[in-house]
Design an enzyme around this catalytic site. Sequence first.
Site, PDB file in Angstrom:
ATOM      1  N   CYS A  53      41.562  43.632  38.718  1.00 45.57           N
ATOM      2  CA  CYS A  53      42.647  43.760  39.859  1.00 45.57           C
ATOM      3  C   CYS A  53      43.558  42.862  39.781  1.00 45.57           C
ATOM      4  CB  CYS A  53      41.863  43.493  41.031  1.00 45.57           C
ATOM      5  SG  CYS A  53      40.896  41.833  40.959  1.00 45.57           S
ATOM      6  N   ASN A  54      43.712  41.619  39.039  1.00 46.98           N
ATOM      7  CA  ASN A  54      44.692  40.684  39.049  1.00 46.98           C
ATOM      8  C   ASN A  54      45.731  40.780  37.860  1.00 46.98           C
ATOM      9  OD1 ASN A  54      44.351  39.695  41.688  1.00 46.98           O
ATOM     10  ND2 ASN A  54      42.821  38.154  40.687  1.00 46.98           N
ATOM     11  N   SER A 115      43.541  32.131  36.785  1.00 50.83           N
ATOM     12  CA  SER A 115      43.089  33.202  37.940  1.00 50.83           C
ATOM     13  C   SER A 115      43.731  32.782  39.491  1.00 50.83           C
ATOM     14  CB  SER A 115      41.475  33.061  37.786  1.00 50.83           C
ATOM     15  OG  SER A 115      41.191  33.460  36.640  1.00 50.83           O
ATOM     16  N   GLU A 120      37.281  30.536  38.456  1.00 48.85           N
ATOM     17  CA  GLU A 120      36.310  31.653  38.740  1.00 48.85           C
ATOM     18  C   GLU A 120      35.842  31.980  37.393  1.00 48.85           C
ATOM     19  OE1 GLU A 120      36.716  35.023  38.392  1.00 48.85           O
ATOM     20  OE2 GLU A 120      38.971  35.360  37.727  1.00 48.85           O
ATOM     21  N   THR A 121      34.424  32.322  37.263  1.00 51.17           N
ATOM     22  CA  THR A 121      34.023  32.865  36.261  1.00 51.17           C
ATOM     23  C   THR A 121      33.985  34.353  36.051  1.00 51.17           C
ATOM     24  OG1 THR A 121      31.681  33.000  37.668  1.00 51.17           O
ATOM     25  CG2 THR A 121      32.258  30.979  36.383  1.00 51.17           C
ATOM     26  N   GLN A 122      33.997  35.074  36.983  1.00 51.02           N
ATOM     27  CA  GLN A 122      34.210  36.536  36.965  1.00 51.02           C
ATOM     28  C   GLN A 122      35.103  37.112  35.643  1.00 51.02           C
ATOM     29  OE1 GLN A 122      35.472  38.944  40.314  1.00 51.02           O
ATOM     30  NE2 GLN A 122      34.392  40.690  39.633  1.00 51.02           N
ATOM     31  N   GLU A 198      30.469  44.986  41.193  1.00 49.18           N
ATOM     32  CA  GLU A 198      30.094  43.414  41.277  1.00 49.18           C
ATOM     33  C   GLU A 198      30.959  42.790  42.331  1.00 49.18           C
ATOM     34  OE1 GLU A 198      30.495  39.552  38.276  1.00 49.18           O
ATOM     35  OE2 GLU A 198      31.010  41.673  37.649  1.00 49.18           O
ATOM     36  N   MET A 199      31.968  43.075  42.650  1.00 50.03           N
ATOM     37  CA  MET A 199      32.929  42.696  43.586  1.00 50.03           C
ATOM     38  C   MET A 199      32.271  42.858  45.135  1.00 50.03           C
ATOM     39  SD  MET A 199      35.237  40.514  44.596  1.00 50.03           S
ATOM     40  CE  MET A 199      36.208  40.467  43.081  1.00 50.03           C
TER      41      MET A 199
END
Length: 434
Positions: A53-54, A115, A120-122, A198-199
């Site tokens: 998404c980013n 990020s 963040e770990t995702q 997951e989100m």
Amino acid sequence: MQLLAIGINHTTAPVSLRERVAFPLEQIKPALGALRTHLAGRNGTEAAILSTCNRTEIYCATDILKPGAEGFEHTLRWLSQHHNVPASDLAPHLYSLPQSEAVRHAFRVASGLDSMVLGETQILGQLKDAVRTAGEAGSLGTYLNQLFQRTFAVAKEVRGQTEIGAHSVSMAAAAVRLAQRIFESVSTQRVLFIGAGEMIELCATHFAAQKPRQVVVANRTVERGEKLAEQLAEQGLTTQAIRLQELGERLHEFDIVVSCTASSLPIIGLGAVERAVKRRKHRPIMMVDLAVPRDVEPEVARLDDVFLYTVDDLGAVVREGNALRQAAVAQAEAIIESRVQNFMHWLETRSVVPVIRELQTAGESIRQAELERARRMLARGDDPEAVLEALSGALTRKFLHGPTHALNHMQGEDREALVRLVPGLFRQSSHSER
């Protein structure tokens, strides 16, 4: 071999542009094939695509393109054609990172330094998925395999030796904070989650801690939605799972809507929200759209009674906690810089591998020929001592023929360079035999 990373992310482009170059999961494998063909043929060209998404990023290893403008223009042209987005729209927002810059970027991305949610770990899991997909597509080779394996190792080292993940405000936590600013209490609100990935699971976990009045999960596959609803029910919440097709009739029931699906088109249109607001008698509704491409038509933001937030809007809340981790960032950057130098040394040594193989092949050919000659001498009864003497002498002469011939025939600076180089080579050889 040239490494190249080209991409667009949350710092270089708004979500309105990022969604136009996002790759749905099912499109990545065929896209990799098309990209490798575009980069002057499949042979010797490696590629991987990371799409979240980013960010959308393309990692390549090729000996066809030159670093710099040529690689950028070539890949930009393909990205533009593939997504039907004018190159003039994309170019100002793209970054092109060759060689060590590409390595450093991959290390920073996996470590969470690049990020929106610092640390963040995702993203590490998303990068591993991208590498797995590229492997299944047959687009990974020696260079990208080595890059990504070292990338994962660096990310583990950074997270283990620094506090980069401390004080982290996740996107899910940011969504809850925004809800608390709009509503006096989340516990009196009805919450709708659209999607079951997951989100959404992360968001549901954070909202569940606020004990909302009701939680409903809408998903294309109702069974997966039911599984998430059951998990939330175990926390004492009133839950339900519905089909995505039921959204139009039920949207007005919810005070908070959080959506994150893999749809390539919006699933909540302006008309549907207008009808929902009317049925709610203009009571406010908060909508959080975490999807890229977006799930909610952007025109919805113009409605007076709707508070619509995208991933970019949540970024401001997320950044509030980033300043607390600047010391950890400095530590992480130092680790990454050291590992970049290690990788570049490995990359440079790869360039001499063909020469080493050629030397080994030539040496083995000489050895086999002289060994066969020695065997023939022994077979006819020659003195073994004389055979060994002849064997060693022949090997020495033939191995030294190339260097001595070059020393005798080269001129000028080339000869001077060889004169300086050869003694060192033989000293190294002598030491290695001890």
